[in-house]
Design an enzyme around this catalytic site. Structure first.
Site, PDB file in Angstrom:
ATOM      1  N   ASP A 153     -46.158  -1.744   8.148  1.00 44.79           N
ATOM      2  CA  ASP A 153     -45.687  -2.661   9.061  1.00 44.79           C
ATOM      3  C   ASP A 153     -46.865  -3.475   9.710  1.00 44.79           C
ATOM      4  O   ASP A 153     -47.754  -2.830  10.022  1.00 44.79           O
ATOM      5  CB  ASP A 153     -45.235  -1.763  10.379  1.00 44.79           C
ATOM      6  CG  ASP A 153     -44.520  -2.689  11.477  1.00 44.79           C
ATOM      7  OD1 ASP A 153     -43.321  -3.264  11.279  1.00 44.79           O
ATOM      8  OD2 ASP A 153     -45.343  -3.268  12.427  1.00 44.79           O
TER       9      ASP A 153
ATOM     10  N   TYR B 122     -50.971  -9.623  14.239  1.00 44.65           N
ATOM     11  CA  TYR B 122     -51.893  -8.205  14.227  1.00 44.65           C
ATOM     12  C   TYR B 122     -53.322  -8.656  13.885  1.00 44.65           C
ATOM     13  O   TYR B 122     -54.140  -7.687  14.012  1.00 44.65           O
ATOM     14  CB  TYR B 122     -51.325  -7.108  13.465  1.00 44.65           C
ATOM     15  CG  TYR B 122     -50.030  -6.461  14.371  1.00 44.65           C
ATOM     16  CD1 TYR B 122     -49.345  -7.017  15.658  1.00 44.65           C
ATOM     17  CD2 TYR B 122     -49.259  -5.620  13.464  1.00 44.65           C
ATOM     18  CE1 TYR B 122     -48.439  -6.404  15.921  1.00 44.65           C
ATOM     19  CE2 TYR B 122     -48.042  -5.069  13.960  1.00 44.65           C
ATOM     20  CZ  TYR B 122     -47.513  -5.803  15.136  1.00 44.65           C
ATOM     21  OH  TYR B 122     -46.512  -5.037  15.828  1.00 44.65           O
TER      22      TYR B 122
ATOM     23  N   LYS C 128     -44.076 -10.165  10.638  1.00 43.22           N
ATOM     24  CA  LYS C 128     -43.393 -10.593  11.719  1.00 43.22           C
ATOM     25  C   LYS C 128     -44.031 -11.940  11.837  1.00 43.22           C
ATOM     26  O   LYS C 128     -45.237 -12.122  11.951  1.00 43.22           O
ATOM     27  CB  LYS C 128     -43.580  -9.810  13.101  1.00 43.22           C
ATOM     28  CG  LYS C 128     -43.100  -8.248  12.864  1.00 43.22           C
ATOM     29  CD  LYS C 128     -43.508  -7.706  14.298  1.00 43.22           C
ATOM     30  CE  LYS C 128     -43.637  -5.916  13.779  1.00 43.22           C
ATOM     31  NZ  LYS C 128     -44.688  -5.615  12.865  1.00 43.22           N
TER      32      LYS C 128
ATOM     33  N   HIS D 210     -40.968 -11.909  16.053  1.00 43.35           N
ATOM     34  CA  HIS D 210     -41.649 -10.845  16.977  1.00 43.35           C
ATOM     35  C   HIS D 210     -41.274 -10.566  18.259  1.00 43.35           C
ATOM     36  O   HIS D 210     -41.120  -9.504  18.943  1.00 43.35           O
ATOM     37  CB  HIS D 210     -43.278 -11.199  17.005  1.00 43.35           C
ATOM     38  CG  HIS D 210     -44.088  -9.930  17.170  1.00 43.35           C
ATOM     39  ND1 HIS D 210     -45.440  -9.726  16.303  1.00 43.35           N
ATOM     40  CD2 HIS D 210     -43.997  -8.750  17.623  1.00 43.35           C
ATOM     41  CE1 HIS D 210     -45.842  -8.882  16.730  1.00 43.35           C
ATOM     42  NE2 HIS D 210     -45.090  -8.107  17.387  1.00 43.35           N
TER      43      HIS D 210
END
Length: 302
Positions: A48, A53, A78, A118
């Site tokens: 993931d 990120y 996402k 997200h």
């Protein structure tokens, strides 16, 4: 059917997702590649990541170097939708399409197994953002689409617009925050809950990571909880107890660590089973307290 390391759950669109995934949030660039390589070596087959990120390129490098065939690894990413409150422009339909293309390029893959919005930050643009994900699915760039941090009101907005419902909603889930009303709605509309921050109740959660939220879980109930006793009785760590609770509830999980030992332990959840009494004791801890998302609880986002 008995749970095992290779177990999968069915998403709302009928496709399957591994029960155990590996998260990459808050991993540094130096940590991310090594951690994903170790996770793949241990046996994780769901990774993931997210645009926000900043780990997608490192995940892609690890995937290529691991030797594990692409088709054997389930990849979630996402799109960050923007957030006017944070002075970030909302993404348009076209910007969401472009964001996915960027994620694919950074990951070095031609498709994603699952692509999520997200968070439900952009009220005026939310439905167009969701339409963009459905278009990406139609084009074959992504196989399944879903959302993250959506409350009932946000999911109902999609349903009321007559659009295909998300296959999953990735949300904070653990014994202190079981989100029963949200999960009831999701079950009714065949939206699978995927759990993040499963280990938030532990004092070691996010230890050594750049997060101001690390202390919240440990202070939730003044340290009074059954985790040590359950861990002792089952020959497991407290983290394994929390993760096992989640998978027995039917939630795919996304534990994360930069420690090879913890990466391995978080995958080894099938040498014990929690009894009905154990599960009830953990269920009784629910206080409806979000830890990872608070104070920006998505239920407060209009």
């Amino acid at each position: 059917m008995a749970l095992a390391s290779g177990s999968k759950a069915f998403m709302g669109d009928g496709a399957s997702i591994p029960v155990i995934g590996f998260g990459t949030y808050l991993l540094s660039p130096e940590q991310a590649k090594a951690a994903v390589l170790e996770a793949l070596r241990v046996g994780y087959r769901h990774i993931d990541t997210a645009e926000g990120y900043k780990t997608e390129s490192h995940v892609g490098e690890a995937l290529r170097e691991s030797g594990v065939p692409r088709e054997e690894v389930f990849i979630t990413s996402k799109v960050f939708p923007g957030n006017p409150v944070w002075h970030q422009a909302p993404k348009s339909f076209d910007a969401c399409i472009a964001a996915c293309e960027g994620s694919l390029a950074r990951l070095g893959t031609s498709y994603l197994d699952l692509y999520l919005i997200h968070a439900p930050f952009c009220q005026a643009e939310r439905l167009d953002q969701w339409r963009a994900l459905l278009e990406l699915q139609r084009l074959g760039s992504v196989r399944s689409v879903g959302v993250s941090n959506y409350a009932v009101a946000h999911l109902e907005e999609i349903r009321a617009a007559g659009l295909t419902m998300p296959a999953v909603n990735q949300v904070e889930l653990h014994p202190f925050c079981s989100q029963a009303k949200l999960r009831e709605y999701m079950a009714e509309h065949k939206v699978l809950p995927v759990a993040y921050s499963s280990l938030a109740p532990l004092s070691s959660w996010r230890e050594g990571q750049p997060s101001g939220k690390q202390s919240r879980g440990a202070n939730m109930i003044g340290g009074q909880h059954p985790f040590p006793d359950l861990a002792s009785r089952h020959g497991a760590s407290e983290a394994q107890i929390l993760l096992r609770w989640a998978v027995q509830k039917g939630f795919p999980i996304l534990p994360k660590s930069a420690s090879p030992e913890k990466i391995r332990q978080n995958f080894e959840l099938f040498h014990f089973e929690l009894s009905d009494e154990d599960m009830a004791a953990l269920d009784a801890l629910d206080q409806g307290l979000a830890v990872a998302w608070a104070p920006l609880d998505p239920t407060s986002v209009l």
